[in-house]
Structures are given as C-alpha cells and as structure tokens.
Design a protein around this motif. Structure first.
Motif, PDB file in Angstrom:
ATOM      1  N   ILE B  30      52.932  39.109  33.424  1.00 26.57           N
ATOM      2  CA  ILE B  30      53.452  39.629  34.697  1.00 26.57           C
ATOM      3  C   ILE B  30      53.381  41.163  34.702  1.00 26.57           C
ATOM      4  O   ILE B  30      52.939  41.783  35.671  1.00 26.57           O
ATOM      5  CB  ILE B  30      54.909  39.143  34.939  1.00 26.57           C
ATOM      6  N   ALA B  31      53.791  41.774  33.588  1.00 32.98           N
ATOM      7  CA  ALA B  31      53.772  43.242  33.509  1.00 32.98           C
ATOM      8  C   ALA B  31      52.339  43.763  33.646  1.00 32.98           C
ATOM      9  O   ALA B  31      52.083  44.740  34.357  1.00 32.98           O
ATOM     10  CB  ALA B  31      54.378  43.694  32.179  1.00 32.98           C
ATOM     11  N   ARG B  32      51.399  43.103  32.979  1.00 34.43           N
ATOM     12  CA  ARG B  32      50.002  43.550  33.042  1.00 34.43           C
ATOM     13  C   ARG B  32      49.454  43.381  34.460  1.00 34.43           C
ATOM     14  O   ARG B  32      48.740  44.238  34.971  1.00 34.43           O
ATOM     15  CB  ARG B  32      49.173  42.742  32.034  1.00 34.43           C
ATOM     16  N   THR B  33      49.804  42.265  35.088  1.00 30.72           N
ATOM     17  CA  THR B  33      49.334  42.029  36.459  1.00 30.72           C
ATOM     18  C   THR B  33      49.906  43.081  37.394  1.00 30.72           C
ATOM     19  O   THR B  33      49.193  43.624  38.252  1.00 30.72           O
ATOM     20  CB  THR B  33      49.744  40.612  36.928  1.00 30.72           C
ATOM     21  N   GLU B  34      51.195  43.400  37.222  1.00 30.48           N
ATOM     22  CA  GLU B  34      51.806  44.400  38.111  1.00 30.48           C
ATOM     23  C   GLU B  34      51.159  45.775  37.929  1.00 30.48           C
ATOM     24  O   GLU B  34      51.065  46.548  38.870  1.00 30.48           O
ATOM     25  CB  GLU B  34      53.319  44.448  37.877  1.00 30.48           C
ATOM     26  N   THR B  35      50.665  46.049  36.735  1.00 26.66           N
ATOM     27  CA  THR B  35      50.005  47.342  36.491  1.00 26.66           C
ATOM     28  C   THR B  35      48.586  47.362  37.066  1.00 26.66           C
ATOM     29  O   THR B  35      48.182  48.320  37.722  1.00 26.66           O
ATOM     30  CB  THR B  35      49.920  47.602  34.968  1.00 26.66           C
ATOM     31  N   LEU B  36      47.842  46.297  36.806  1.00 32.24           N
ATOM     32  CA  LEU B  36      46.405  46.313  37.123  1.00 32.24           C
ATOM     33  C   LEU B  36      46.065  45.847  38.533  1.00 32.24           C
ATOM     34  O   LEU B  36      45.020  46.198  39.077  1.00 32.24           O
ATOM     35  CB  LEU B  36      45.640  45.427  36.125  1.00 32.24           C
ATOM     36  N   ASN B  37      46.958  45.042  39.110  1.00 31.54           N
ATOM     37  CA  ASN B  37      46.548  44.378  40.350  1.00 31.54           C
ATOM     38  C   ASN B  37      46.411  45.330  41.539  1.00 31.54           C
ATOM     39  O   ASN B  37      45.676  45.029  42.478  1.00 31.54           O
ATOM     40  CB  ASN B  37      47.504  43.236  40.692  1.00 31.54           C
ATOM     41  N   SER B  38      47.101  46.460  41.495  1.00 30.33           N
ATOM     42  CA  SER B  38      46.970  47.398  42.624  1.00 30.33           C
ATOM     43  C   SER B  38      45.520  47.883  42.717  1.00 30.33           C
ATOM     44  O   SER B  38      45.045  48.226  43.800  1.00 30.33           O
ATOM     45  CB  SER B  38      47.928  48.575  42.458  1.00 30.33           C
ATOM     46  N   THR B  39      44.823  47.895  41.589  1.00 31.22           N
ATOM     47  CA  THR B  39      43.411  48.271  41.607  1.00 31.22           C
ATOM     48  C   THR B  39      42.516  47.051  41.797  1.00 31.22           C
ATOM     49  O   THR B  39      41.601  47.059  42.629  1.00 31.22           O
ATOM     50  CB  THR B  39      43.015  48.969  40.281  1.00 31.22           C
ATOM     51  N   LEU B  40      42.765  45.998  41.032  1.00 28.15           N
ATOM     52  CA  LEU B  40      41.832  44.852  41.020  1.00 28.15           C
ATOM     53  C   LEU B  40      41.991  43.941  42.236  1.00 28.15           C
ATOM     54  O   LEU B  40      41.020  43.308  42.665  1.00 28.15           O
ATOM     55  CB  LEU B  40      42.023  44.030  39.737  1.00 28.15           C
ATOM     56  N   ASN B  41      43.220  43.791  42.734  1.00 26.63           N
ATOM     57  CA  ASN B  41      43.491  42.898  43.878  1.00 26.63           C
ATOM     58  C   ASN B  41      43.066  41.456  43.577  1.00 26.63           C
ATOM     59  O   ASN B  41      42.622  40.724  44.454  1.00 26.63           O
ATOM     60  CB  ASN B  41      42.757  43.412  45.128  1.00 26.63           C
ATOM     61  N   ALA B  42      43.218  41.064  42.311  1.00 29.00           N
ATOM     62  CA  ALA B  42      42.778  39.723  41.892  1.00 29.00           C
ATOM     63  C   ALA B  42      43.824  38.651  42.178  1.00 29.00           C
ATOM     64  O   ALA B  42      43.500  37.474  42.272  1.00 29.00           O
ATOM     65  CB  ALA B  42      42.458  39.735  40.396  1.00 29.00           C
ATOM     66  N   VAL B  43      45.085  39.072  42.286  1.00 34.46           N
ATOM     67  CA  VAL B  43      46.187  38.108  42.443  1.00 34.46           C
ATOM     68  C   VAL B  43      46.837  38.344  43.803  1.00 34.46           C
ATOM     69  O   VAL B  43      47.167  39.481  44.137  1.00 34.46           O
ATOM     70  CB  VAL B  43      47.212  38.280  41.296  1.00 34.46           C
ATOM     71  N   VAL B  44      47.003  37.269  44.581  1.00 31.00           N
ATOM     72  CA  VAL B  44      47.609  37.446  45.908  1.00 31.00           C
ATOM     73  C   VAL B  44      49.092  37.097  45.924  1.00 31.00           C
ATOM     74  O   VAL B  44      49.822  37.549  46.788  1.00 31.00           O
ATOM     75  CB  VAL B  44      46.868  36.640  47.016  1.00 31.00           C
ATOM     76  N   SER B  45      49.543  36.264  44.977  1.00 31.46           N
ATOM     77  CA  SER B  45      50.986  36.054  44.886  1.00 31.46           C
ATOM     78  C   SER B  45      51.390  35.748  43.459  1.00 31.46           C
ATOM     79  O   SER B  45      50.734  34.971  42.766  1.00 31.46           O
ATOM     80  CB  SER B  45      51.454  34.946  45.838  1.00 31.46           C
ATOM     81  N   LEU B  46      52.448  36.423  43.025  1.00 35.82           N
ATOM     82  CA  LEU B  46      53.020  36.188  41.702  1.00 35.82           C
ATOM     83  C   LEU B  46      54.318  35.419  41.892  1.00 35.82           C
ATOM     84  O   LEU B  46      55.152  35.812  42.708  1.00 35.82           O
ATOM     85  CB  LEU B  46      53.341  37.522  41.034  1.00 35.82           C
TER      86      LEU B  46
END
Lengths: 94, 489
Positions: B30-46
């Motif tokens: 979750i922490a990694r997704t919250e860091t990276l997703n603003s750039t990657l936009n790979a996840v639409v809902s956590l």
C-alpha cells in the motif's frame, strides 16, 4: 465508401449521437476501418462453416431450476433512479 | 525483509517461515502504491481496510495451521472483474460509480485460495485498446520509461507488477491484452485456453474470445495462480468441463526434443529489427536447452487483424447494448424522454474508442452488411483456427514475438487507428483459435523490454508453463526491474 448519412443511421441504431462537428472525422475513421476489412474478400471461404465458438462446443444448458445468485437490494443500489423495487425512467405513455 | 520485486513462490516461503507476515506485505504494498501511483496511474482503487483485514485473516489462518501457496500474498485485480462492495469501473465513465453486489468467479477463487486483494488496476476502457490510453481515468505510464505506454488493455496490471506494487495482477486477453502489456513491461503473462477460466463476473467485451489469466514475474508464479483460477464454473456456460492438472507439477521437465515452430509470418515487415533479433536469440536459447526448432507457416496471420476487428466490435456492440442508463451505470441529466435518456447516457458515458467500435460492430451486424463482413469474418476465423491446428500437429508449440515493437511513446499522434490495431497482429490468432499463449521477457532493446510469445494446443497450458519456466531457469531477463529511484524519492 460509406457516407456521413449512413454513419449517422448506424449511430442511431446503436443509440449514439454524433455531433455535426464530429461527423466528418467519424466518417473518415469509419471508412479507414472498413478499408482494413477489404482483405477478407481475398480469402476463399467456399463451403467453410462460420466459427461462432473457438472450441466449436455447444452451449450447455443448466437444469431449469430457480436459483438466487444476488440479492435484489444489492442490484437496486446501482440504479440511477428507482422507486420501491422498480427502475424509474421518463414517462413513456401520456 | 522482503523487497518489492519478490516472486509469489519466494513470498510464500518467507510467510511459511514466519520471516514476514501478510500484514507487513500488504502495508508495504500500500505504501509503495501510494508513492508510485501518482506517476504510474496503474491502480484506480485501493481497498486498504479490506486488504488489511484479509491480511490479518491470512496471518491467523497460517498460525492456525492452514497451508496454501497463495495464502496471504497480496495481489491486484484488473478493474474488469466484479468485486463485491468495491467499485468496478472497467475504466469507463459509464461504470465510474458501479459497485457490484457479487464477486467474479476469478475473484472468489483467488480469495478462497487466500490471496489478499489490494484493489483494482487501470485498463483501457472496456478493454478496448493496446496502449491503456483509452481509460477514463487517464493513461497508465510504463515503469521502464514513464513517457511510454505500458501496452493494453491490461496495462495497469502489467505496470503494477513491473513496478513491484504486487507480485500478481489479474488480466484479461481478448486480442492480446495480457501478452502485449506483459511484453512491453517485462513481465510474464498467460492467456489460457478459451473456457479454461470462468468469465462469470468479468465485464464482457467480445464473449467468444475474452479470457482471464495471471500476470506475474515468472512462469512458476503463473502456474501457482492458474492452479487456483482454472476450472469449470456452472455460472459460465462457455467454461470447459475438463479436469484441471497441477500446473506446477511439470515445470521441471526437460524440454529436450520438444518441437518449437517459428512462423515466418511472425518475422515480417511489421516487426521491429531489434525485437526480431532479441526474440531470435531467445529461440536459440530454447534450442540450446534441447528444443528442436522448425520453420512453419501461418499464411493468414495478417488476415487475423481484419477478422478480429470485425468479430470483436460486433460482439462488443451487442454486449454493450446493456448500458442504457436504466438499471445501472451512467445516466444523463434531465432526460426529456426515454430515447433521449438512451442516446445521451450512452453518448456521454462511453469514450471515443468504445463508441468507434460500437459503431463498426453495429454496422457489420446490420442486415445489409452481415454476410459481407460478419459472416465472412466467422468463416475466415475457422480458416485461421485450422491453420494453427494444422501447424500444432507438427510442432508442440509456436514461438514468436509478442508485439511488433517495444513500448511506444504516449500520445503518439503518428499512429492511425489501424496502425494501433496492427499492434495485435501476433497475438490475435490465439484468441480467434481459442488457444493458450504466454509471453515471457527475453531481453531489452534500448532499455525497453521485449517479450516472446509461446502458443500451445488447446488446454496445453502446462506445456507452455514448462517451456517458459525452463527458459527462465536459463536466463534472468524476468529478474530485471525498472529503475524507479527517481519516483520513490
């Protein structure tokens, strides 16, 4: 080649609208895609049966027995407009 | 201490040895997704609360003696699978607020096997696209180069695994939507035989070709997950009632003497030179492992694109007619009457590529065009399927590139619609013929991943996984990871 009027007719069948601003581009794209399909005419398909299912398997029917898979309330929660257990739409009959 | 790029098998060992807990894995993910997703936009809902609760349950189950190779391992689902109580959008405005009241069979099976769902992955809208640029929620970025596409339609899933957000993401493949993004993101992706995995609760695109599969770091992990995903489902009338083997059992078998067919049409003018050289080197590696390389021909390869782009939009136009603004999904504001409600809800709710395909599909199914296009395409589909079956009588598997090039730049205005459709030229055949196929990483060209595709006989997933695993024992392309340091801070 398909003209803009035909594209508009197809859109109406699909319950979609295309604006006056977009129709020229939509027609060009439509024709571009149809041109891709021209290659199909080069294939000799005499006596070839259409392939509806990739495994050529017949669809199995289940036993004709009532089963409840999801609850009505859960389904109705996604309705854009509802009243009691019914979906609401604009008035159809005056 | 685990890193973000661990495989499922490695995590399972560490969980069993109590070196790490499922909760720790999920918190890290979750922490990694919250860091990276603003750039990657790979996840639409956590689904943080759901994931943490499931992780605690998995830890408790393990403490109570439960044993499963997937127990407590975090994963992501493509947002095409219905997840009970969790938003399922199919990356469309049409379903942006849709909350399913039930789980897809794939979701249920992986949950029952103990996997912990972190949330949902971005994708091309209704799985229509090869670049992930058609998503209502914006394009996904390729972790290897954030100015490039991850491929599509399972682009969010591929980018998430490649970036180490999770060791597994589910994907779906109608014309290459697992294999092409797996190739462009440097991961392993398997499209099973049509009917091997249930389609129940998987939002339909083209029902005679849609198939779900695993996207992971290795073939070994794909085997573990397919063990849990596959099997007959009475809720999907097209699901095959054929027993499921243990896909992990045969991974170590030698591939000595196995016949691998190389279609000359897969090394045509469509193919980038660097990709051709890289895939050819991978084929040599299979030969070094004892496989016998055989030249074969699939002369209708190019016809596959025309065939697919008649059949898939036709099926889509029928499937997507259910979105009418009445029972669920987007409804326009203040409709004047029922026709206005239908027209504006659909016109405003669908994106451009989806509408383009609905239009073409409606046209080819119309009475005046049906024989010329739809019926003809169904006949050519049989010719293509027979070509594959004929070649697969002579060889065990077919090998070639998964995609014509490496990841292309985002918003590449030079690509026409039909150029984009040609992205699928090597993958479409397996969907038309219903065959299983896997993409494995086989190298880099200019720092971008290349995938090799292996296509097998119907229900021949075990053999594909065996060959892919043997390749991965001998090479380390699947272990390469993108440099994300600039994004993680």
């Amino acid at each position: 080649m398909t003209d803009a009027a035909t594209v508009r007719d197809v859109a109406a069948l699909a319950r979609l609208t295309i604006s006056d601003q977009d129709i020229e581009n939509a027609t060009a794209e439509f024709n571009q895609t149809l041109a891709l399909f021209d290659a199909l005419s080069t294939a000799d398909t005499t006596d070839v049966a259409p392939m509806i299912n990739p495994l050529d398997s017949a669809q199995r029917l289940r036993t004709d027995r009532i089963e409840t898979l999801v609850d009505r309330a859960g389904l109705m929660q996604n309705a854009p407009a509802s009243e009691q257990d019914y979906f609401l739409v604009p008035r159809v009959l005056d | 201490m685990t890193g973000p790029f661990e495989t499922i098998s490695s995590l399972a060992r560490q969980l069993d040895a109590r070196h790490v807990s499922s909760r720790e894995l999920v918190e890290d993910a979750i922490a990694r997704t919250e860091t990276l997703n603003s750039t990657l936009n790979a996840v639409v809902s956590l689904d943080k609360p759901g994931a943490l609760a499931a992780a605690d349950q998995a830890d408790q189950a393990r403490a109570d003696g439960a044993i499963s190779p997937l127990l407590g391992v975090p994963m992501l689902h493509k947002d095409i699978f219905c997840t009970r109580g969790v938003k399922t959008s199919c990356a469309s405005k049409m379903l942006a607020d849709f909350i399913p009241p039930y789980d897809a069979t794939v979701v249920k099976k992986l949950h029952d096997a103990g996997m912990v769902s972190l949330g949902k992955c971005n994708m091309d809208e209704f799985a229509m696209g090869s670049s992930n640029e058609t998503s209502f929620f914006g394009a996904v970025k390729n972790p290897w180069d954030v100015d490039r596409v991850p491929g599509g339609s399972s682009g969010g899933s591929a980018a998430a695994v490649a970036a180490g957000l999770a060791p597994l993401a589910t994907g779906t493949d109608t014309g290459g939507s697992i294999r092409q993004p797996a190739a462009l993101c440097g991961i392993t992706g398997l499209k099973p035989t049509y009917g091997r995995v249930s389609r129940y609760g998987m939002i339909a695109f083209a029902s005679s070709m849609d198939q779900a599969g695993p996207m992971a770091r290795t073939a070994e992990d794909c085997a573990l997950v397919l063990n849990a995903m596959a099997g007959h489902d009475p809720l999907d009338s097209t699901s095959a009632d054929i027993s499921v083997p243990d896909y992990s059992a045969g991974l170590e078998k030698s591939i000595e003497g196995l016949r691998v067919g190389i279609p000359k049409e897969f090394f045509s003018s469509h193919l980038n030179d660097g990709v051709a050289a890289t895939v050819s080197a991978a084929v040599k590696e299979l030969e070094a492992a004892g496989a016998v390389i055989v030249d074969v021909s699939l002369p209708s390869t190019d016809l596959g694109v025309s065939t697919y782009y008649v059949i898939a939009p036709a099926e889509a136009s029928a499937n997507l007619s259910r979105y009418d603004g009445v029972r669920y999904g987007y409804r326009c504001d203040s409709p004047s009457d029922l026709q206005d409600l239908y027209l504006r809800s659909r016109t405003e709710g669908f994106g451009e590529e989806v509408k383009r395909r609905i239009l073409i599909g409606t046209f080819t199914l119309s009475a005046a065009s049906y024989d010329q296009y739809f019926m003809k395409a169904q006949q050519v589909r049989r010719l293509i399927a027979e070509e594959y079956q004929s070649v697969l009588k002579d060889v065990d598997v077919i090998a070639g590139p998964s995609a014509p090039s490496t990841a292309f730049v985002l918003n590449d205005g030079s690509k026409s619609i039909t150029d984009m459709y040609m992205e699928d030229v090597f993958t479409i055949g397996a969907n038309l013929a219903g065959l299983p196929a896997i993409s494995v990483p086989v190298g880099l060209v200019d720092g971008l991943p290349v995938g090799m595709q292996l296509i097998g006989s119907r229900f021949g997933e075990a053999q594909l996984l065996n060959i892919a695993h043997q390749f991965q024992i001998r090479t380390d392309w699947h272990s390469l990871t993108p440099d994300l340091e600039g994004l993680t801070g």
